[in-house]
Design a protein around this motif. Structure first.
Motif: not given
Length: 375
Positions: A68-78, A176-185
């Motif tokens: 399953p997909y549990q950690n969707e990336i919602l923020t931009p990828v630089f 590249c970098s991304v600011f990772f946000t996900a429920p529970g982490t």
């Protein structure tokens, strides 16, 4: 017969990661191209026999396609070098990012990683002076003066930033970098470097991506698209001021009269001679005539693509994720085999992202018993 809930996008991910077209995968598993297209969009569900063939051809664990997909990336990828980064490379980076997000979320169930300690700003359109001051404030926040940073990767990891190296072509995409946000982490930046680059280039990539996270992590994807040219310039400027603080450059620039002097500064600051020269010129630490003369000499020697002294500066390798999975195994929380099974990733790629040898995820060989004759 084992049941599974197919995740259609996983088939496309596996195919893209292995560099196959829909047609070539279709030929390999004896179905039509249209069937593969329908598998990937969820219009048609392949049976278990077909999934097994797909897993074998792509060399992926079968359970990957039902993960399953549990950690969707919602923020931009630089992306550094975004304009020259091909769509294919961007797709591969996106796959790596998804995998690293899964690894991070998994590790956080068992290991307390360093808390994120990173001052950020929420605007766009910084002046050079503002970026210099922000870079200085980040250094002070982390207890640094204005001297060279001996190990930038370690500094970032100690302050809660995740770093991983991926096996992608560095000629087309540096990092590249991304600011990772996900429920529970816990929210934290993730930085991805490409393999096969010099130590000074990797350090520059780290500092550039750090700049994005300090200056631009507040952005959503629409704001990112609107300002992408500006934010690349700002991140590049931040990298220079963070690696080479303005006051330190003003003190040392008096001795920069030749390329040999730039090479001495390169060894001291862990930055390329070219980037030092451009930084000194942009900060008005050297005269325009000196900058022009040194640039001309540098270009004539072919240093734009290959500088001397790279081999003398050691590579900085990410250690945080490696240490985390090692602690899990050494304390009998999980075996390497169990970790890989839980992650449901190809072993070679999981090992690369975690910074361990592939044998880390293989079963431990049992030693043969020692036998003695009965006296």
């Amino acid at each position: 017969m084992e049941s599974y809930t197919l995740q259609p996008k996983r088939i496309k991910e596996g195919r893209l990661f292995r560099g196959l077209t829909q047609e070539s995968l279709a030929d390999a598993i004896s179905v039509t191209k249209q069937a593969v297209s329908q598998y990937e969009t969820g219009v048609l569900t392949p049976n278990l026999e077909v999934i097994t063939r797909i897993a074998d051809i792509l060399d992926f664990p079968q359970q990957y396609f039902s993960k399953p997909y549990q950690n969707e990336i919602l923020t931009p990828v630089f992306f550094r070098k975004r304009k020259t980064t091909t769509k294919k490379l961007m797709e591969l980076f996106q796959i790596y990012i998804g995998w690293m997000a899964d690894i991070y979320a998994y590790i956080e169930q068992y290991i307390h990683l360093p808390e994120l300690s990173l001052p950020t700003n929420e605007r766009v359109g910084y002046t050079r002076k503002e970026i210099s001051d922000i870079a200085k404030s980040v250094r002070r926040h982390w207890g640094l003066g204005d001297g060279p940073i001996s190990n930038l990767a370690l500094l970032l990891e100690n302050n809660g930033i995740l770093i991983s190296k991926v096996g992608l072509n560095a000629k087309k995409a540096d990092a590249c970098s991304v600011f990772f946000t996900a429920p529970g982490t816990a929210k934290r930046p993730m930085i991805f470097l490409t393999s096969g680059t010099s130590a000074v280039r990797s350090r520059r990539d780290l500092a550039h991506e750090l700049g994005h996270q300090v200056l631009h992590s507040w952005m959503d994807k629409d704001q990112f698209e609107e300002h992408q040219d500006t934010i690349e310039e700002e991140a590049e400027m931040f990298a220079s001021y963070f690696l080479m603080p303005e006051q330190a450059m003003q003190r040392e620039s008096y001795a920069v009269k030749s390329l040999d002097a730039l090479l001495l500064m390169k060894a001291r600051w862990g930055a390329s001679a070219q980037s030092i020269l451009y930084h000194l010129a942009g900060s008005d630490c050297i005269t325009e005539s000196t900058a022009t003369r040194l640039k001309t000499s540098l270009y004539r020697k072919g240093w734009r693509t290959n500088e001397p002294g790279d081999e003398n500066i050691p590579q900085e390798r990410p250690e945080l994720i490696k240490d985390a999975v090692t602690v899990m195994v050494e304390n009998n929380v999980k075996t390497g085999v169990e970790i890989l099974d839980d992650l449901s990733m190809p072993p070679e790629e999981a090992a690369a992202l975690c910074g361990v040898r592939e044998t880390f995820f293989q079963p431990v060989k049992s030693a043969r018993p020692s036998l003695r004759l009965v006296k």
